[in-house]
Design a protein around this motif. Structure first.
Motif, mmCIF file in Angstrom:
data_model
loop_
_atom_site.group_PDB
_atom_site.id
_atom_site.type_symbol
_atom_site.label_atom_id
_atom_site.label_comp_id
_atom_site.label_asym_id
_atom_site.label_seq_id
_atom_site.Cartn_x
_atom_site.Cartn_y
_atom_site.Cartn_z
ATOM 1 N N GLY A 199 0.844 -1.192 0.000
ATOM 2 C CA GLY A 199 0.000 0.000 0.000
ATOM 3 C C GLY A 199 0.874 1.235 0.000
ATOM 4 O O GLY A 199 1.688 1.423 -0.905
ATOM 5 N N MET A 200 0.735 2.042 1.023
ATOM 6 C CA MET A 200 1.545 3.254 1.107
ATOM 7 C C MET A 200 2.956 2.897 1.556
ATOM 8 O O MET A 200 3.146 2.346 2.641
ATOM 9 N N THR A 201 3.938 3.224 0.742
ATOM 10 C CA THR A 201 5.325 2.937 1.134
ATOM 11 C C THR A 201 5.809 4.023 2.085
ATOM 12 O O THR A 201 5.150 5.047 2.273
ATOM 13 N N GLY A 202 6.989 3.772 2.654
ATOM 14 C CA GLY A 202 7.582 4.776 3.528
ATOM 15 C C GLY A 202 7.885 6.059 2.766
ATOM 16 O O GLY A 202 7.800 7.157 3.314
ATOM 17 N N TYR A 203 8.218 5.900 1.488
ATOM 18 C CA TYR A 203 8.494 7.068 0.650
ATOM 19 C C TYR A 203 7.213 7.880 0.435
ATOM 20 O O TYR A 203 7.235 9.118 0.508
ATOM 21 N N ASP A 204 6.103 7.194 0.193
ATOM 22 C CA ASP A 204 4.809 7.890 0.036
ATOM 23 C C ASP A 204 4.457 8.648 1.313
ATOM 24 O O ASP A 204 3.992 9.791 1.265
ATOM 25 N N LEU A 205 4.689 7.986 2.449
ATOM 26 C CA LEU A 205 4.384 8.619 3.740
ATOM 27 C C LEU A 205 5.244 9.877 3.927
ATOM 28 O O LEU A 205 4.748 10.929 4.327
ATOM 29 N N LEU A 206 6.528 9.729 3.603
ATOM 30 C CA LEU A 206 7.447 10.867 3.704
ATOM 31 C C LEU A 206 6.934 12.037 2.875
ATOM 32 O O LEU A 206 6.896 13.186 3.336
ATOM 33 N N LYS A 207 6.516 11.749 1.633
ATOM 34 C CA LYS A 207 6.049 12.826 0.753
ATOM 35 C C LYS A 207 4.809 13.503 1.327
ATOM 36 O O LYS A 207 4.698 14.723 1.319
ATOM 37 N N LYS A 208 3.883 12.692 1.836
ATOM 38 C CA LYS A 208 2.655 13.260 2.398
ATOM 39 C C LYS A 208 2.983 14.173 3.585
ATOM 40 O O LYS A 208 2.399 15.249 3.730
ATOM 41 N N VAL A 209 3.905 13.721 4.430
ATOM 42 C CA VAL A 209 4.269 14.525 5.608
ATOM 43 C C VAL A 209 4.926 15.832 5.179
ATOM 44 O O VAL A 209 4.596 16.904 5.680
ATOM 45 N N LYS A 210 5.834 15.735 4.200
ATOM 46 C CA LYS A 210 6.571 16.936 3.798
ATOM 47 C C LYS A 210 5.703 17.898 2.982
ATOM 48 O O LYS A 210 6.018 19.078 2.872
ATOM 49 N N GLU A 211 4.611 17.382 2.401
ATOM 50 C CA GLU A 211 3.715 18.262 1.643
ATOM 51 C C GLU A 211 2.651 18.888 2.540
ATOM 52 O O GLU A 211 1.911 19.760 2.113
ATOM 53 N N SER A 212 2.567 18.406 3.784
ATOM 54 C CA SER A 212 1.527 18.912 4.680
ATOM 55 C C SER A 212 2.060 20.092 5.487
ATOM 56 O O SER A 212 3.093 19.993 6.143
ATOM 57 N N SER A 213 1.336 21.192 5.448
ATOM 58 C CA SER A 213 1.825 22.384 6.145
ATOM 59 C C SER A 213 1.895 22.163 7.652
ATOM 60 O O SER A 213 2.743 22.718 8.326
ATOM 61 N N SER A 214 1.010 21.299 8.185
ATOM 62 C CA SER A 214 0.999 21.130 9.643
ATOM 63 C C SER A 214 1.979 20.052 10.106
ATOM 64 O O SER A 214 2.300 19.984 11.280
#
Lengths: 277, 154
Positions: free
Chosen positions: A130-145
């Motif tokens: 499903g969501m890889t660690g890389y996907d998670l990283l991207k989501k976190v870094k794209e989130s302003s909060s």
């Protein structure tokens, strides 16, 4: 209370309570609509006298054995630990919402869109279904909060292009698995750095308020004031020019602040271009 | 057996497992993480490894019996097995998995089947060794002794 929140996490409440650490959680574990100031954090650290137990790490791995291992490693190093088995559960725990970026009208501070438990660092496996660690990283870094939370990637495979990609996307470290006790010494500086940065943001908040007001004025007066210099760029500009997003969020202090004041988080991206370590 | 004897036996046995390559330094890391607040840590992780391994071996056996072998599935299972064996320091199993993945990449059915037999054999071997080691530890603790970790390094 955050218990309710954690209770959603399919049994992870049990893991947290098992550690008998619930009562020692950060003083600001319950934060309805406001983040603690850096000063609050520093005060809390001084009270307990043990700064590391104030750091809370979210560990993400689909393998139960590896979750046990990283949990033990982190607890042995005196960190508070929450483990989850997928990237999507990690995002849920962090209070992340998919439409955070796409819908700028969502008022910041709505309870759903907020991290109820302070997380000082995310350590995640790279290879997960499903969501890889890389996907998670991207989501976190794209989130302003969430983008200020340091992220560390773990992987059993030593693939240079993968490591480069993660570091370029904003990961602080890349650990080869199995992770060892000695690797964890590299975590603390990243958490300290973020705390200092958060504190700096608090201090800069006053300056930013002024710049927001001035940018409002600029917007209302599209005609440039008369100037002896023909090029407006060469003019000294007291407030930093606000990005377009910031203008839409003048009522939204924290979000605007993070949009405007985190240039060091936005690292150059070379997607698609092969690079060497 | 009295406690001192059991402790000496434990040291000798643990050393032999490292010497013969059944276990590597990662297993020592697990031992380091076990303390009074977590006296059963190694036993817990090892029993998770047993459950995980037996499920993966059954899945691998099933996938490799099919007419049309799904090598992606084989690789995913072997990848997991390699991860869990390296996390507990089951060195021989881990090395078998590395060879297994190479045959899988080549879509070499014969090679894959040979590797499956090899990894099964090495897994059950290390399982019996680990069970014996943990049994010995439990006997030492039951007799009021402690695990002489510090003797391993000397």
């Amino acid at each position: 209370m955050f218990y309710d929140h954690v209770g959603v996490m399919h049994g992870h409440r049990k893991q947290i309570l098992k550690g008998n650490k619930a009562e020692n959680w950060p003083l600001f574990a319950h934060r309805p609509h406001q983040s603690p100031s850096a000063q609050d954090m520093l005060d809390a650290m001084e009270i307990t006298g043990d700064s590391r137990s104030q750091f809370h790490v979210l560990a993400v791995d689909d393998s139960l054995i590896d979750r046990k291992l990283i949990e033990r490693l982190l607890k042995t190093s005196s960190y508070q630990v929450t483990t989850v088995d997928s990237g999507s559960k990690a995002l849920k725990f962090l209070g992340f919402q998919e439409d955070e970026q796409s819908n700028p009208d969502t008022p910041f501070g709505s309870p759903n869109n907020h991290q109820e438990v302070e997380v000082n660092l995310i350590i995640t496996d790279y290879c997960m279904p499903g969501m890889t660690g890389y996907d998670l990283l991207k989501k976190v870094k794209e989130s302003s909060s969430l983008r200020n939370i340091p992220v560390v990637i773990m992987s059993s495979e030593n693939v240079p292009s993968r490591i480069t990609r993660c570091l370029e996307e904003g990961a602080e470290e890349f650990f080869l698995k199995p992770v060892r006790l000695s690797d964890l010494n590299r975590l603390k500086p990243h958490m300290m750095k973020t705390k200092i940065k958060n504190q700096k943001q608090e201090e800069d908040q006053e300056d930013l308020k002024i710049s927001e007001i001035q940018s409002d004025e600029q917007q209302q007066q599209p005609v440039q004031p008369p100037s002896p210099q023909p090029q407006p760029e060469s003019q000294p500009q007291p407030p930093p020019p606000p990005p377009a997003l910031l203008l839409q969020h003048n009522n939204n202090k924290r979000k605007a602040m993070e949009e405007g004041l985190s240039p060091d988080r936005t690292r150059p991206r070379y997607n698609g271009i092969p690079t060497m370590v | 057996m009295e406690v001192g004897q059991m402790q000496r036996a434990w040291v000798e046995y643990t050393r032999s497992l490292f010497r013969e390559g059944f276990l590597d330094a990662q297993f020592q890391q697990l031992q380091l993480l076990q303390d009074e607040s977590n006296p059963d840590f190694v036993a817990e992780v090892v029993s998770l490894f047993f459950e995980d391994s037996e499920r993966l071996l059954a899945d691998l056996t099933f996938v490799l019996e099919q007419q049309n072998i799904d090598f992606k599935k084989v690789d995913a299972h072997v990848h997991q097995f390699k991860g869990s064996s390296s996390s507990i320091g089951a060195q021989r199993v881990k090395n078998d998995c590395i060879a297994f993945r190479n045959f899988c990449e080549e879509q070499n059915i014969e090679g894959c089947l040979r590797c499956l037999q090899q990894v099964k054999q090495d897994y059950y071997l290390v399982k019996s060794k680990l069970e014996a080691l943990i049994r010995l530890e439990q006997q030492i603790v039951a007799a009021g002794g402690s695990i002489p970790m510090e003797e391993l390094s000397s």
